[in-house]
Write a protein that holds these residues in place. Sequence first.
Motif, PDB file in Angstrom:
ATOM      1  N   ALA A 146       2.043 -37.018 -35.292  1.00  0.00           N
ATOM      2  CA  ALA A 146       2.188 -37.910 -34.140  1.00  0.00           C
ATOM      3  C   ALA A 146       1.363 -37.397 -32.965  1.00  0.00           C
ATOM      4  O   ALA A 146       0.674 -38.172 -32.284  1.00  0.00           O
ATOM      5  N   ALA A 147       1.400 -36.085 -32.722  1.00  0.00           N
ATOM      6  CA  ALA A 147       0.639 -35.510 -31.611  1.00  0.00           C
ATOM      7  C   ALA A 147      -0.866 -35.696 -31.814  1.00  0.00           C
ATOM      8  O   ALA A 147      -1.591 -36.035 -30.870  1.00  0.00           O
ATOM      9  N   ILE A 148      -1.340 -35.477 -33.041  1.00  0.00           N
ATOM     10  CA  ILE A 148      -2.765 -35.652 -33.320  1.00  0.00           C
ATOM     11  C   ILE A 148      -3.192 -37.092 -33.061  1.00  0.00           C
ATOM     12  O   ILE A 148      -4.253 -37.348 -32.475  1.00  0.00           O
ATOM     13  N   ASN A 149      -2.359 -38.037 -33.469  1.00  0.00           N
ATOM     14  CA  ASN A 149      -2.704 -39.442 -33.284  1.00  0.00           C
ATOM     15  C   ASN A 149      -2.596 -39.876 -31.831  1.00  0.00           C
ATOM     16  O   ASN A 149      -3.316 -40.775 -31.398  1.00  0.00           O
ATOM     17  N   ILE A 150      -1.710 -39.243 -31.067  1.00  0.00           N
ATOM     18  CA  ILE A 150      -1.616 -39.561 -29.645  1.00  0.00           C
ATOM     19  C   ILE A 150      -2.830 -39.024 -28.897  1.00  0.00           C
ATOM     20  O   ILE A 150      -3.385 -39.690 -28.013  1.00  0.00           O
ATOM     21  N   VAL A 151      -3.266 -37.828 -29.252  1.00  0.00           N
ATOM     22  CA  VAL A 151      -4.423 -37.219 -28.589  1.00  0.00           C
ATOM     23  C   VAL A 151      -5.673 -38.060 -28.774  1.00  0.00           C
ATOM     24  O   VAL A 151      -6.497 -38.180 -27.881  1.00  0.00           O
ATOM     25  N   GLY A 152      -5.822 -38.676 -29.959  1.00  0.00           N
ATOM     26  CA  GLY A 152      -6.992 -39.529 -30.143  1.00  0.00           C
ATOM     27  C   GLY A 152      -7.188 -39.952 -31.573  1.00  0.00           C
ATOM     28  O   GLY A 152      -7.000 -39.167 -32.494  1.00  0.00           O
ATOM     29  N   VAL A 153      -7.573 -41.222 -31.760  1.00  0.00           N
ATOM     30  CA  VAL A 153      -7.756 -41.748 -33.096  1.00  0.00           C
ATOM     31  C   VAL A 153      -8.925 -41.090 -33.806  1.00  0.00           C
ATOM     32  O   VAL A 153      -8.945 -40.962 -35.028  1.00  0.00           O
ATOM     33  N   PRO A 316       9.912 -54.866 -27.199  1.00  0.00           N
ATOM     34  CA  PRO A 316       9.915 -54.298 -25.844  1.00  0.00           C
ATOM     35  C   PRO A 316       8.506 -54.063 -25.313  1.00  0.00           C
ATOM     36  O   PRO A 316       7.619 -53.605 -26.038  1.00  0.00           O
ATOM     37  N   ARG A 317       8.318 -54.334 -24.032  1.00  0.00           N
ATOM     38  CA  ARG A 317       7.011 -54.189 -23.408  1.00  0.00           C
ATOM     39  C   ARG A 317       6.511 -52.745 -23.453  1.00  0.00           C
ATOM     40  O   ARG A 317       5.304 -52.492 -23.516  1.00  0.00           O
ATOM     41  N   VAL A 318       7.455 -51.790 -23.424  1.00  0.00           N
ATOM     42  CA  VAL A 318       7.056 -50.384 -23.383  1.00  0.00           C
ATOM     43  C   VAL A 318       6.246 -50.001 -24.612  1.00  0.00           C
ATOM     44  O   VAL A 318       5.384 -49.104 -24.554  1.00  0.00           O
ATOM     45  N   LEU A 319       6.477 -50.666 -25.743  1.00  0.00           N
ATOM     46  CA  LEU A 319       5.748 -50.344 -26.970  1.00  0.00           C
ATOM     47  C   LEU A 319       4.292 -50.800 -26.908  1.00  0.00           C
ATOM     48  O   LEU A 319       3.489 -50.404 -27.746  1.00  0.00           O
ATOM     49  N   ALA A 320       3.965 -51.621 -25.936  1.00  0.00           N
ATOM     50  CA  ALA A 320       2.579 -52.073 -25.767  1.00  0.00           C
ATOM     51  C   ALA A 320       1.787 -51.168 -24.835  1.00  0.00           C
ATOM     52  O   ALA A 320       0.587 -51.393 -24.628  1.00  0.00           O
ATOM     53  N   ARG A 321       2.425 -50.153 -24.290  1.00  0.00           N
ATOM     54  CA  ARG A 321       1.729 -49.267 -23.357  1.00  0.00           C
ATOM     55  C   ARG A 321       0.676 -48.414 -24.063  1.00  0.00           C
ATOM     56  O   ARG A 321       0.839 -48.040 -25.225  1.00  0.00           O
ATOM     57  N   VAL A 322      -0.359 -48.108 -23.319  1.00  0.00           N
ATOM     58  CA  VAL A 322      -1.449 -47.267 -23.813  1.00  0.00           C
ATOM     59  C   VAL A 322      -1.521 -46.018 -22.946  1.00  0.00           C
ATOM     60  O   VAL A 322      -1.369 -46.088 -21.718  1.00  0.00           O
ATOM     61  N   HIS A 323      -1.728 -44.871 -23.571  1.00  0.00           N
ATOM     62  CA  HIS A 323      -1.788 -43.614 -22.832  1.00  0.00           C
ATOM     63  C   HIS A 323      -2.957 -43.654 -21.842  1.00  0.00           C
ATOM     64  O   HIS A 323      -4.085 -43.990 -22.226  1.00  0.00           O
ATOM     65  N   ARG A 325      -4.762 -41.429 -20.495  1.00  0.00           N
ATOM     66  CA  ARG A 325      -5.860 -40.484 -20.729  1.00  0.00           C
ATOM     67  C   ARG A 325      -6.466 -40.635 -22.110  1.00  0.00           C
ATOM     68  O   ARG A 325      -7.680 -40.691 -22.258  1.00  0.00           O
ATOM     69  N   PHE A 326      -5.611 -40.731 -23.130  1.00  0.00           N
ATOM     70  CA  PHE A 326      -6.115 -40.739 -24.500  1.00  0.00           C
ATOM     71  C   PHE A 326      -6.407 -42.145 -25.030  1.00  0.00           C
ATOM     72  O   PHE A 326      -7.000 -42.296 -26.099  1.00  0.00           O
ATOM     73  N   HIS A 327      -5.932 -43.174 -24.309  1.00  0.00           N
ATOM     74  CA  HIS A 327      -6.182 -44.569 -24.685  1.00  0.00           C
ATOM     75  C   HIS A 327      -5.671 -44.882 -26.090  1.00  0.00           C
ATOM     76  O   HIS A 327      -6.320 -45.591 -26.863  1.00  0.00           O
ATOM     77  N   THR A 328      -4.524 -44.337 -26.429  1.00  0.00           N
ATOM     78  CA  THR A 328      -3.869 -44.611 -27.708  1.00  0.00           C
ATOM     79  C   THR A 328      -2.485 -45.192 -27.436  1.00  0.00           C
ATOM     80  O   THR A 328      -1.906 -44.954 -26.369  1.00  0.00           O
ATOM     81  N   PRO A 329      -1.928 -45.946 -28.402  1.00  0.00           N
ATOM     82  CA  PRO A 329      -0.573 -46.505 -28.229  1.00  0.00           C
ATOM     83  C   PRO A 329       0.475 -45.415 -28.392  1.00  0.00           C
ATOM     84  O   PRO A 329       1.226 -45.374 -29.367  1.00  0.00           O
ATOM     85  N   ALA A 330       0.545 -44.525 -27.424  1.00  0.00           N
ATOM     86  CA  ALA A 330       1.337 -43.301 -27.545  1.00  0.00           C
ATOM     87  C   ALA A 330       2.820 -43.585 -27.738  1.00  0.00           C
ATOM     88  O   ALA A 330       3.491 -42.920 -28.537  1.00  0.00           O
ATOM     89  N   VAL A 331       3.355 -44.561 -27.005  1.00  0.00           N
ATOM     90  CA  VAL A 331       4.787 -44.858 -27.117  1.00  0.00           C
ATOM     91  C   VAL A 331       5.109 -45.372 -28.515  1.00  0.00           C
ATOM     92  O   VAL A 331       6.112 -44.974 -29.129  1.00  0.00           O
ATOM     93  N   ALA A 332       4.275 -46.255 -29.041  1.00  0.00           N
ATOM     94  CA  ALA A 332       4.491 -46.786 -30.384  1.00  0.00           C
ATOM     95  C   ALA A 332       4.407 -45.683 -31.434  1.00  0.00           C
ATOM     96  O   ALA A 332       5.178 -45.655 -32.394  1.00  0.00           O
TER      97      ALA A 332
END
Length: 434
Positions: A146-153, A316-323, A325-332
């Motif tokens: 999860a951390a690797i994918n949040i940092v960047g695709v 929920p709208r929160v699941l559509a948020r994008v990080h 800095r990293f521009h990834t769907p971090a919450v999802a």
Amino acid sequence: MSATPPGPHSPQGLLRAVGRWQILGLSINSVVGSGVYLLPATAFALLGPCSVWGVLLAGLTVSLLVLCYAKAGSYFEVQGGSALYAREAFGPFAGFQVAWTIWLTRIATAASLANGLADAMARFWPAVGSGPGRVAVIGGSLGLLAAINIVGVRHAAQLSLALVVGKLLPLVAFVGLGAWHVDWTLATAASSAPTMDARWGEAALLLLFAYAGFENLSVAAGEYRQPRRNVPFALVAMIVLVTALYAGVQWVAQGTLPGLAASATPLADAAARFGGEGLALLVTAGAALSILGTSNATMLLGPRFLHTLASDGYGPRVLARVHPRFHTPAVAIAFQAVLALALALSGSFAQLALLSMVTRLLAYLGTAASVLVLRRRLGDPPGSWHLPGGAMVPVAALVLSLAMLLSARPAHLAAVGLAMAAGSVFYLFPRRPA
């Protein structure tokens, strides 16, 4: 449900201009995962000496589904996969439900793979087989991915490519070396197998799990070179190569390991008998890399289905948020990891694999049915792939998929039914899109 993932956050941009042979490599990487390393014992326990034939029959069954995906994919040059086919054939609600069940499949698959990783590592590190050690492996692997994918695709995609060789090399070595040590009597004698029972449906679902993942290839079709030609080629070539590899692995395992049905790490135990502990360690490392690679792909693509649904107003709208800095769907991504962890701690590898196949079969059924509709509506326009056997192929795929779905445990069917009902609530009462 939109046909494409969210533009700037989509992993598919990394696949731009991928050619025929690269697409074939991606398809093999999507399919070869934990199942081939961990399921030979379960297959033998359920099917006895017929398990090699079971592997081949499962490959034939999947071939029908592969042909359906090849035909459906040849109609489109945009990404979307199963959800796109269902939406175009049956309307937005069907497309939504397929996308929803695909995401549910990702959760169950991630949970199953996390358990499989602990099972594979337990042969050399018994402490991770149960208790706190097992929880640490399950939670640690899900958290790390999860951390690797949040940092960047890009990092996640590079990790997947790096794991391809690591998952295939041990299998090739296992079959190549083990073929010289197969005891034909052991491989074929009914007395060497456990008593057969009536769990053919369960065996079919588990064997199908080993082939699952081929449907992921069409999700990124819009980023491939000549997708209407190259995707069908890659799918058909993949299923031939993977079926041959799986049959070889099963044959060597049951021909070299007495008591195969009782083994928790069948390939490593068999490798130790004819190649020593060094080969067993190589196979264990290959299993770990293979499981991590498949789990990483699940963590890469799954949350983006959820992000897309939330962006379209479903959830929920929160699941559509994008990080920021990293521009990834971090919450999802984090949300999927938490759900997968909770599910992983509640079940075993095999049982969670069965659960994931129930949701996956719904997408298979939707695609096979879509082919029937799309062929009648669109025919065979120039550039589309010719389906050998015509309508007989999707009809056969529908019948077999439905039969396997009905063979699932009632508890699994009920759980998936409740999850689909929850998805229907999101669809029927959407909020304003983000």
